[in-house]
Write a protein that holds these residues in place. Structure first.
Motif, PDB file in Angstrom:
ATOM      1  N   ASP A  82      -6.211   3.835  12.566  1.00 56.72           N
ATOM      2  CA  ASP A  82      -5.183   2.925  12.238  1.00 56.72           C
ATOM      3  C   ASP A  82      -4.048   3.484  11.279  1.00 56.72           C
TER       4      ASP A  82
ATOM      5  N   ALA B  12      -3.103   3.566   8.172  1.00 52.26           N
ATOM      6  CA  ALA B  12      -3.697   3.124   6.862  1.00 52.26           C
ATOM      7  C   ALA B  12      -2.551   3.496   5.743  1.00 52.26           C
TER       8      ALA B  12
ATOM      9  N   TYR C 191       0.851   2.107   2.822  1.00 54.49           N
ATOM     10  CA  TYR C 191       1.434   1.109   2.218  1.00 54.49           C
ATOM     11  C   TYR C 191       3.023   1.000   2.982  1.00 54.49           C
ATOM     12  N   GLU C 192       3.199   0.156   3.581  1.00 48.97           N
ATOM     13  CA  GLU C 192       4.448   0.173   4.165  1.00 48.97           C
ATOM     14  C   GLU C 192       5.744   0.005   3.108  1.00 48.97           C
TER      15      GLU C 192
ATOM     16  N   ARG D 254      -6.582  -5.665   7.031  1.00 48.96           N
ATOM     17  CA  ARG D 254      -5.747  -5.681   8.625  1.00 48.96           C
ATOM     18  C   ARG D 254      -5.251  -4.120   8.745  1.00 48.96           C
ATOM     19  N   GLU D 255      -4.572  -3.500   7.987  1.00 48.45           N
ATOM     20  CA  GLU D 255      -3.909  -2.317   8.316  1.00 48.45           C
ATOM     21  C   GLU D 255      -4.958  -0.965   7.865  1.00 48.45           C
TER      22      GLU D 255
ATOM     23  N   LYS E 103       8.176   2.121   5.861  1.00 50.80           N
ATOM     24  CA  LYS E 103       8.510   0.985   6.805  1.00 50.80           C
ATOM     25  C   LYS E 103       9.676   1.617   7.706  1.00 50.80           C
TER      26      LYS E 103
ATOM     27  N   LYS F 205       4.843   8.279  10.710  1.00 48.19           N
ATOM     28  CA  LYS F 205       3.971   7.507  10.199  1.00 48.19           C
ATOM     29  C   LYS F 205       2.556   8.194  10.416  1.00 48.19           C
TER      30      LYS F 205
ATOM     31  N   THR G  81      -3.841  -7.880   3.763  1.00 45.88           N
ATOM     32  CA  THR G  81      -2.896  -6.819   4.665  1.00 45.88           C
ATOM     33  C   THR G  81      -3.717  -5.578   4.657  1.00 45.88           C
ATOM     34  N   GLU G  82      -4.236  -5.254   3.351  1.00 46.85           N
ATOM     35  CA  GLU G  82      -4.846  -3.856   3.346  1.00 46.85           C
ATOM     36  C   GLU G  82      -6.123  -3.974   4.423  1.00 46.85           C
TER      37      GLU G  82
ATOM     38  N   ASN H 163      -0.010   9.715   7.776  1.00 48.90           N
ATOM     39  CA  ASN H 163      -1.196   9.625   7.907  1.00 48.90           C
ATOM     40  C   ASN H 163      -2.262  10.595   7.660  1.00 48.90           C
TER      41      ASN H 163
END
Lengths: 309, 388
Positions: free
Chosen positions: A82, A84, A86-87, B223-224, A131, A138, B220-221, A142
């Motif tokens: 994923d 993971a 913070y957008e 899910r992501e 974002k 990304k 959200t944390e 990551n």
């Protein structure tokens, strides 16, 4: 160093990982290769301490992940499948967050964040919100978040899924650079070319079980000198199987009404012979593929299935 | 563990305060709710109960105050009996409660002299405020004026003179009709206007903000994969939980603190003499909501589910618990219901401390309920917390 011993993870009736043993040593990339659902991510979850094994042990740098989680996780870096991130935070803030979680604060965290952002090629985008980033950026961020605390063991769970070729090459170079610093890297993927290019040793897993392990040469030897002939169409089992048994220097891997997989020595030159045999046995071939001996061939040989099925 | 928990709390708080929704509901919406709902339900915050302070009133004369002005002195005395702090002045006041005597007829020095000469006096009462308390003010002014008028009638009928002794003489006489009254106990006057709206809105918004922004961030944390990644770090589950809880507490403290200051500065809200206990009560309320936010974030699957649950539960609990209107004015069954829900415990304690002026001991049961609730919900949240 990662040491996995007789690892079993079972969810009710489903055995996600079965009696898995593996060792990833410092300064090597150990590849865990298998199709989706093979148990790669579950293995990573057990190694990272997220999921408790049903049986077996996992040690990271000599510390049992269940009994001494803090000691085991201190040197552990994880780059999850994923994104993971913070957008709404900037790239630098994301990296600093994970630095802080690993106990790195203030100026040291800021300097290290700048260093890893530069390493992943995002030095000039550090202040931008995530974002706004592309998928490849990304993925690289990551990765940066996973190495910000200078881990000695790095778990990479399909880190190149969905990235552009340029970012993929960059990520593979970053993984190799981590190995060169002495980090033990466990790398899961279902991309054969990545595994071939990057991994020093490999384990092939399917259905939660390890079906082969070794370095690239050892695994290639398992395939043998035979190439793979993959045929699609309509096949009659009863007539075709006996006919194929008589085919010299060949091995039947899979035969179903729609598929025929054969290991055949010098397949490009002998393809006509194979096709004529199939035709004579009532088969109707609509698709033909010849693969030279490689990891994917080995996977097909071992499981009867293609890796990306 | 504490340093990691504090780090997570600080990061969560920083992140939450960057969200437009959080800023809107923490800083802007309370001001709008205070103003609109507070104004339409009566305006100015009612003073807390207890020894009431006299209300200021200006007795405005068309001349400079004089020592021998018996009529004005008597009128002022009667107004003071009605709990007004009277200021007698010869200059026009700008605002506030004003009882204005008209201009004097030519050749007279004071209204005592003018009245003795037979001039009709029509004082005019002015006040800018409206609502129940303004009506009560008018009644008290009227009582003072009509009492004075009756005594003037008696003095006139008996051929007396307009002097202080005449008023004293009438006051000393036995009354032919006496009404004896005794207290039947304090009549609780429910708060209205800002006194109801500001605490009610604050309490409701704590729940709205923590259950929306506070919970949704965790969903959200999860899910992501951020919580999953956190699980692979050398951080204990307890530190993560404590950090998440403290982050939401921080947000609630900012929201409540801002609302208290805003209420006091812009809307004249008087938090009364029990301010420290009010703060303790609000901290307990914040703790309850922080625990509830963590628990709900573990029970839902998506941000949409969480938003729906947050909005519906906040609105229903706010209405039933007395955040929208004083619980004292609703039917008995609703009051009973309010005594069983956390918004009801909080609003009852707020009214007790702020409006009725009761002591800290009066809200100890409410604190016990909120504290137990926060602990129970926190324990459930810890039990159900999941990284993925």
């Amino acid at each position: 160093m990662i040491e996995v011993d007789s690892l079993v993870k079972q969810y009710d009736e489903l055995v996600a990982v079965s009696e898995l043993d593996l060792v990833a040593k410092p300064g090597e990339v150990f590849g865990l290769l298998g199709p989706n659902g093979a148990g790669k991510s579950t293995t990573i979850s057990c190694i990272s301490g997220l999921v408790a094994p049903t049986r077996g042990t996992v040690r990271v740098n000599g510390h049992d992940i269940q009994r001494e989680p803090k000691a085991a996780k201190t040197g552990l870096g994880v780059v999850p499948q994923d994104l993971a991130l913070y957008e709404d935070l900037s790239a630098a803030e994301n990296v600093r967050f994970w630095a802080g979680i690993h106990g790195l604060g203030g100026k040291a965290a800021a300097e290290r964040a700048a260093e890893v952002l530069s390493a992943v090629g995002l030095a000039d985008r550090g202040s931008e919100p995530v974002k706004n980033f592309s998928g490849g950026m990304k993925r690289r961020l990551n990765f940066a978040c996973g190495i910000v605390h200078r881990p000695t063991v790095l778990l990479l769970d399909e880190p190149t899924v969905g990235v552009d070729p340029q970012s993929r090459v960059h990520l593979l170079e970053l993984v190799a650079a981590q190995r060169d610093t002495g980090t033990a890297v466990l790398y899961t993927t279902h991309y054969m070319e990545e595994a071939s290019a990057l991994c020093d040793r490999l384990a092939i897993v399917d259905g939660g079980k390890k079906i082969a392990e070794g370095d690239l040469d050892e695994l290639r030897r398992l395939v043998g000198e035979r190439d793979l002939v993959l045929l699609g169409g309509r096949f009659e089992d009863e007539r075709l199987a006996p006919a194929l048994a008589g085919l010299a220097d060949a091995e039947l891997i899979q035969l179903s009404p729609e598929r025929l997989h054969l290991a055949v020595a010098d397949a490009p030159r002998r393809l006509a012979e194979v096709l004529s045999l199939v035709s004579a046995s009532g088969g109707d071939v609509t698709e033909t593929t010849v693969r030279r001996a490689d990891l994917e061939s080995l996977f097909i040989k071992l499981t009867g299935r293609e890796l990306r099925e | 563990m504490p340093s990691t928990a504090l780090f997570i709390a600080a990061c969560d708080l920083k992140y939450l305060l960057r969200q437009r929704e959080t800023l809107l509901w923490t800083f802007l919406m309370p001001a709008l709710f205070f103003y609109f709902i507070g104004t339409v339900t009566g305006g100015g915050a009612m003073a807390p109960a207890g020894p009431s302070k006299p209300d200021p009133l200006t007795l405005e004369l068309p001349y400079e105050p004089r020592e021998d002005d018996v009529l004005v002195a008597e009128l002022a005395r009667r107004l003071e009996t009605e709990s007004f702090a009277v200021t007698i002045t010869g200059t026009a006041a700008e605002s506030g409660r004003r009882l204005v005597l008209p201009p004097l007829p030519a050749g007279t020095a004071s209204w005592s002299a003018a009245l003795a000469a037979g001039t009709k006096l029509t004082p005019v009462y002015h006040q800018a405020r409206r609502g129940n308390s303004a009506e009560l003010d008018l009644l008290r002014v009227g009582k003072a004026c009509y009492g004075l008028l009756l005594d003037l009638v008696v003095i006139e009928l008996e051929g007396g003179t307009l002097e202080a002794a005449s008023f004293a003489d009438i006051a000393a006489r036995p009354r032919s009709l006496t009404v004896e009254s005794e207290s039947a106990g304090a009549r609780p006057i429910p708060p209205s206007g800002y006194a109801q709206t500001i605490p009610g809105t604050m309490v409701m918004f704590t729940m709205v903000i923590l259950l929306t922004g506070g919970s949704i961030l965790i969903v959200t944390e999860r899910r992501e994969g951020l919580l999953r990644r956190l699980a692979s770090a050398p951080v204990t589950r307890g530190s993560v939980l404590l950090g998440k809880w403290l982050g939401r507490m921080g947000l609630a403290v900012i929201q409540l603190g801002f609302s208290m200051v805003l209420g006091a500065l812009l809307f004249g809200m008087d938090w009364g003499p029990q301010l420290p206990m009010v703060c303790v009560l609000l901290l307990f309320w914040a703790a309850f909501n922080a625990s509830l936010a963590l628990l709900l974030a573990n029970l839902v699957r998506t941000e949409g589910q969480m938003a729906g649950i947050a909005v519906i539960s906040s609105m229903v609990l706010a209405a039933l618990g007395g955040c929208w209107w004083p619980i004292e004015i609703v039917p008995g069954w609703m009051q009973s219901l309010a005594s069983m829900i956390p918004t009801g415990w909080t609003m009852e304690a707020m009214h007790s401390l702020v409006h009725y002026g009761h002591g800290p001991a009066s809200v100890l049961p409410n604190l016990a309920l909120l504290g137990s609730g926060a602990l129970a919900l926190g324990a459930l949240a810890a039990r159900t917390f999941r990284f993925e």
